[in-house]
Enzyme design. Sequence first.
Site, PDB file in Angstrom:
ATOM      1  N   ILE A 103     -13.396  16.651 -18.265  1.00 32.03           N
ATOM      2  CA  ILE A 103     -14.696  16.376 -17.636  1.00 32.03           C
ATOM      3  C   ILE A 103     -15.784  16.087 -18.674  1.00 32.03           C
ATOM      4  O   ILE A 103     -16.834  15.529 -18.345  1.00 32.03           O
ATOM      5  CB  ILE A 103     -15.103  17.578 -16.744  1.00 32.03           C
ATOM      6  CG1 ILE A 103     -16.063  17.130 -15.653  1.00 32.03           C
ATOM      7  CG2 ILE A 103     -15.686  18.718 -17.563  1.00 32.03           C
ATOM      8  CD1 ILE A 103     -16.257  18.165 -14.552  1.00 32.03           C
TER       9      ILE A 103
ATOM     10  N   HIS B 121      -3.831  24.634 -22.552  1.00 31.62           N
ATOM     11  CA  HIS B 121      -3.964  23.186 -22.368  1.00 31.62           C
ATOM     12  C   HIS B 121      -3.932  22.488 -23.711  1.00 31.62           C
ATOM     13  O   HIS B 121      -4.380  23.023 -24.722  1.00 31.62           O
ATOM     14  CB  HIS B 121      -5.261  22.834 -21.624  1.00 31.62           C
ATOM     15  CG  HIS B 121      -6.485  23.436 -22.217  1.00 31.62           C
ATOM     16  ND1 HIS B 121      -6.827  24.753 -22.048  1.00 31.62           N
ATOM     17  CD2 HIS B 121      -7.465  22.900 -23.002  1.00 31.62           C
ATOM     18  CE1 HIS B 121      -7.956  25.011 -22.686  1.00 31.62           C
ATOM     19  NE2 HIS B 121      -8.359  23.905 -23.284  1.00 31.62           N
ATOM     20  N   PHE B 122      -3.383  21.287 -23.685  1.00 28.06           N
ATOM     21  CA  PHE B 122      -3.357  20.409 -24.847  1.00 28.06           C
ATOM     22  C   PHE B 122      -4.309  19.257 -24.573  1.00 28.06           C
ATOM     23  O   PHE B 122      -4.210  18.604 -23.537  1.00 28.06           O
ATOM     24  CB  PHE B 122      -1.942  19.848 -25.089  1.00 28.06           C
ATOM     25  CG  PHE B 122      -0.966  20.877 -25.571  1.00 28.06           C
ATOM     26  CD1 PHE B 122      -0.410  21.796 -24.693  1.00 28.06           C
ATOM     27  CD2 PHE B 122      -0.589  20.917 -26.902  1.00 28.06           C
ATOM     28  CE1 PHE B 122       0.500  22.755 -25.134  1.00 28.06           C
ATOM     29  CE2 PHE B 122       0.315  21.868 -27.358  1.00 28.06           C
ATOM     30  CZ  PHE B 122       0.851  22.780 -26.472  1.00 28.06           C
ATOM     31  N   HIS B 123      -5.227  19.007 -25.506  1.00 28.15           N
ATOM     32  CA  HIS B 123      -6.103  17.838 -25.425  1.00 28.15           C
ATOM     33  C   HIS B 123      -5.386  16.654 -26.074  1.00 28.15           C
ATOM     34  O   HIS B 123      -4.892  16.780 -27.199  1.00 28.15           O
ATOM     35  CB  HIS B 123      -7.387  18.058 -26.224  1.00 28.15           C
ATOM     36  CG  HIS B 123      -8.235  19.217 -25.797  1.00 28.15           C
ATOM     37  ND1 HIS B 123      -9.422  19.055 -25.125  1.00 28.15           N
ATOM     38  CD2 HIS B 123      -8.092  20.557 -25.978  1.00 28.15           C
ATOM     39  CE1 HIS B 123      -9.979  20.236 -24.921  1.00 28.15           C
ATOM     40  NE2 HIS B 123      -9.189  21.166 -25.425  1.00 28.15           N
TER      41      HIS B 123
HETATM   42  P1  DGP Z   1     -11.166  24.190 -24.682  1.00 33.84           P
HETATM   43  O1  DGP Z   1     -12.440  24.298 -25.438  1.00 33.84           O
HETATM   44  O2  DGP Z   1      -9.999  23.785 -25.595  1.00 33.84           O
HETATM   45  O3  DGP Z   1     -10.864  25.430 -23.872  1.00 33.84           O
HETATM   46  O4  DGP Z   1     -11.347  22.951 -23.696  1.00 33.84           O
HETATM   47  C1  DGP Z   1     -11.611  23.076 -22.356  1.00 33.84           C
HETATM   48  C2  DGP Z   1     -11.868  21.691 -21.817  1.00 33.84           C
HETATM   49  O5  DGP Z   1     -11.814  21.741 -20.402  1.00 33.84           O
HETATM   50  C3  DGP Z   1     -13.227  21.107 -22.177  1.00 33.84           C
HETATM   51  O6  DGP Z   1     -13.043  19.964 -23.009  1.00 33.84           O
HETATM   52  C4  DGP Z   1     -13.847  20.700 -20.854  1.00 33.84           C
HETATM   53  C5  DGP Z   1     -12.697  20.785 -19.884  1.00 33.84           C
HETATM   54  N1  DGP Z   1     -13.093  21.249 -18.553  1.00 33.84           N
HETATM   55  C6  DGP Z   1     -13.717  22.401 -18.255  1.00 33.84           C
HETATM   56  N2  DGP Z   1     -13.923  22.496 -16.926  1.00 33.84           N
HETATM   57  C7  DGP Z   1     -13.378  21.372 -16.373  1.00 33.84           C
HETATM   58  C8  DGP Z   1     -13.278  20.888 -15.029  1.00 33.84           C
HETATM   59  O7  DGP Z   1     -13.702  21.509 -14.062  1.00 33.84           O
HETATM   60  N3  DGP Z   1     -12.662  19.690 -14.861  1.00 33.84           N
HETATM   61  C9  DGP Z   1     -12.156  18.973 -15.913  1.00 33.84           C
HETATM   62  N4  DGP Z   1     -11.588  17.812 -15.649  1.00 33.84           N
HETATM   63  N5  DGP Z   1     -12.234  19.397 -17.186  1.00 33.84           N
HETATM   64  C10 DGP Z   1     -12.847  20.579 -17.401  1.00 33.84           C
END
Ligand code: DGP
Length: 141
Positions: free
Chosen positions: A34, A102-104
Amino acid sequence: MDEEGPSIFSLIINGEIPCHRVYEDDLVFAFLDINPFSPGHTLVVPKEPARTLEKLSSESSQAIGAVLPRISQAVLKATGTKEFNVLQNNGPNAFQSVFHVHFHIIPKYEDGRGLSWPFKSSPIDHEEGARIASEIREHLI
Ligand code: DGP
């Protein structure tokens, strides 16, 4: 934030929160971040709600490892990029904000969009390295 109850990613996997879904199988789900570092920034998530990677089951680990290259290839093709980073954070001090593994996958564009590298390193201390490597090997037996 260290939340209680189902993680936001479990709600997304269950369809209770909308997302831009890119992949799903029995054990893995992937969707667009997001708050992307660059267009196409994708999160690949095990359906198993493990909070950090070292707690993930072998079954889910194998499933996610098997699809990461395939999803990466699709992200590259869809975004027209040739380079990317895979980022995986564990723990609040390690920049984890959602406590569900999660993996980015972050495409790196030729104009610089993507992940920058703010991390500092220094040459290994070989005495310390030998000790730590030995300890890691013992824990892997
Ligand atoms: P981290 O910092 O590695 O825990 O990354 C978490 C990621 O999750 C961050 O880049 C934003 C994403 N994120 C958080 N909430 C949501 C959501 O509700 N929807 C989506 N698509 N992504 C989200």
